[in-house]
Motif scaffolding. Structure first.
Motif, mmCIF file in Angstrom:
data_model
loop_
_atom_site.group_PDB
_atom_site.id
_atom_site.type_symbol
_atom_site.label_atom_id
_atom_site.label_comp_id
_atom_site.label_asym_id
_atom_site.label_seq_id
_atom_site.Cartn_x
_atom_site.Cartn_y
_atom_site.Cartn_z
ATOM 1 N N VAL A 83 0.831 -1.202 0.000
ATOM 2 C CA VAL A 83 0.000 0.000 0.000
ATOM 3 C C VAL A 83 0.868 1.255 0.000
ATOM 4 N N LEU A 84 1.886 1.292 0.851
ATOM 5 C CA LEU A 84 2.761 2.462 0.914
ATOM 6 C C LEU A 84 3.518 2.667 -0.395
ATOM 7 N N PHE A 85 3.973 1.569 -0.991
ATOM 8 C CA PHE A 85 4.716 1.639 -2.248
ATOM 9 C C PHE A 85 3.833 2.174 -3.379
ATOM 10 N N LEU A 243 6.291 14.396 11.026
ATOM 11 C CA LEU A 243 4.939 13.881 11.231
ATOM 12 C C LEU A 243 4.210 13.647 9.905
ATOM 13 N N ALA A 244 4.689 14.279 8.836
ATOM 14 C CA ALA A 244 3.986 14.189 7.556
ATOM 15 C C ALA A 244 4.007 12.768 6.999
ATOM 16 N N ALA A 285 8.269 15.289 -0.612
ATOM 17 C CA ALA A 285 9.448 14.775 0.082
ATOM 18 C C ALA A 285 9.054 13.772 1.155
ATOM 19 N N ALA A 286 7.987 14.083 1.901
ATOM 20 C CA ALA A 286 7.518 13.145 2.925
ATOM 21 C C ALA A 286 7.029 11.849 2.296
ATOM 22 N N VAL A 290 7.813 7.506 2.610
ATOM 23 C CA VAL A 290 6.780 6.465 2.674
ATOM 24 C C VAL A 290 7.003 5.434 1.575
ATOM 25 N N THR A 291 7.304 5.902 0.373
ATOM 26 C CA THR A 291 7.516 4.986 -0.751
ATOM 27 C C THR A 291 8.726 4.092 -0.515
ATOM 28 N N ALA A 292 9.803 4.664 0.032
ATOM 29 C CA ALA A 292 11.010 3.875 0.302
ATOM 30 C C ALA A 292 10.729 2.785 1.336
#
Length: 452
Positions: A83-85, A243-244, A285-286, A290-292
């Motif tokens: 999901v994050l990816f 926090l983002a 940037a935030a 998340v993607t990483a």
């Protein structure tokens, strides 16, 4: 003693997670050695891990190594990573100078969806014509035909996304069009899957509920984008950047869980979350963090899902059925995707790449097949044939892209060369003079003169 059991279970989960990551790493290494995309190695490792443990330790040994609670925890970790990816990749679809053209995406979706569905209907007609009860089963005809139409038209967005990333295509127009089209195709196919299952069980309300869920998800996406992109949201991201990223992750997982619980796939929720994140630099940037994080956990999803798919068991399928499934699967998606991309003003080579990418099915296909088998629509023999089709079409993607790259290089016209006696424009220098660094008066480009 009460605290020992949870600690022991957590240790078991961590040990199993480490083993799964090692299996995925071995798969990636094998894929690199065979010049395949790394995700193909992860997928193959996951599909082979279950049968290997079954052969070595038996069913009891597999249950000891991966009890139901541990397997459920690993599945949760893998799905969260997925999901994050996908949230990060979906965000890129609407940002940057090469964001995909909506008209092109629409035509690729139509081209990759309708012919593939027609190929599924044709496969269903072939099965019905044979009258073999071991392949046909006892499901209602409407549910059976619709189920096969969905199975041949689905696109494996998780595998497709990893292939794009492995080959450096994620930020190219071809990659963006393919990923956007795959997400739309899945968003349209999962409601049809609920209809097929509903027809098999006698309920026909699944499609309307799925459409209502999709409409509500889009409304939530628009609302979140306005809230996060407003002055307050932008100020929050700038003042508390740490926090983002957790906030984005929580929103993405929540939307994914909601869409899956309400009858759609978690992929749709992840895509909606990515589209809800503002395009401003602090948020982007935030989202990169998340993607990483998601990319590092995606291999867990592939391995755990592969173990669950293969250990369910197979039945013998005739070679003719397997060949028919593979041929129709490839023709429907590849030719349809190519035609849609060409109608969307893509070049011939880019259209061929889009067709090859649309042919990727992977684990999404296996999940759909499991759903059809659990509902009693797909028989074990047909399940085996369609699993082979899913693996074959996915394995074709990497070599097909490499072949297209080489073919395009061979057919690329050589740079035009001027004839020696051709007239030069005023002030132009001959190629030989430029290569030697000499000017017409005998002086060199560095101010010296050539010897007489």
């Amino acid at each position: 003693m009460a605290a020992v059991e949870p600690l022991g279970r957590a240790g078991h989960v961590l040990a199993a997670l480490g083993a799964v990551l090692l299996v995925a790493a071995a798969g990636r290494y094998a894929a690199r050695r065979s010049r395949q995309p790394e995700v193909i190695g992860e997928l193959a490792a996951g599909l082979l891990a279950g049968p290997a443990v079954l052969w070595l330790a038996g069913r009891h040994g597999l249950d000891m190594l991966l009890p139901r609670g541990v397997l459920a925890a690993l599945k949760l970790v893998g799905e969260a990573g997925l999901v994050l990816f996908l949230c990060g990749l979906a965000h890129k679809l609407r940002t940057g100078p090469s964001a995909p053209d909506r008209r092109t995406v629409t035509r690729v979706v139509v081209g990759a969806l309708l012919p593939a569905q027609a190929a599924g209907v044709l496969l269903a007609a072939l099965v019905l014509a044979t009258g073999d009860p071991a392949v046909r089963g006892t499901a209602p005809t409407g549910a059976f035909v619709l189920m096969l139409a969905v199975t041949l038209s689905i696109t494996a967005v998780p595998v497709l996304a990893r292939i794009l990333l492995d080959r450096g295509l994620a930020d190219t127009p071809v990659g963006r069009v393919s990923l956007a089209s795959g997400i739309v195709i899945d968003a349209l196919s999962w409601p049809l899957l609920t209809v097929a299952i509903g027809l098999a069980s006698g309920s026909r309300s699944g499609f309307l509920r799925a459409m209502a869920v999709l409409a509500c998800g889009l409304a939530v996406t628009v609302l979140l984008r306005r809230v996060l992109g407003g002055a307050a949201g932008d100020a929050l991201c700038r003042r508390a950047p740490r926090l983002a990223a957790p906030l984005i992750g929580i929103v993405a997982v929540a939307l994914a869980c909601a869409t899956e619980r309400l009858g759609l796939t978690a992929i749709v929720g992840a895509a909606l979350a990515g589209l809800a994140v503002p395009a401003a630099k602090p948020w982007s940037a935030a989202l990169g963090s998340v993607t990483a994080a998601g990319r590092s956990l995606v291999p867990v999803y592939f391995v755990v899902s592969g173990v669950g798919a293969v250990t369910a068991g197979f039945a013998a399928a005739s070679p003719a059925l397997v060949l028919a499934a593979v041929a129709l699967g490839v023709a429907g998606k590849t030719l349809g995707g190519y035609a849609g991309a060409r109608l969307g003003a893509q070049s011939r080579w880019d259209a061929l790449r889009v067709g090859a990418l649309m042919n990727t099915r992977g684990l999404t296909e296996l999940i759909v097949l499991q759903a059809g088998r659990s509902a009693g629509i797909i028989t074990p023999a047909l399940f085996a044939a369609l699993v082979v089709m899913a693996l074959a079409t996915t394995a074709m993607t990497g070599p097909a892209l490499a072949l297209l790259d080489r073919a395009e290089m061979r057919h690329r016209p050589p740079p035009a060369r001027r004839r020696p006696d051709a007239a030069l424009p005023d002030g132009a220098l001959p190629d030989a003079a430029l290569s030697d660094g000499a000017l017409p008066d005998g002086s060199l480009l560095d101010g010296h003169t050539t010897p007489e």
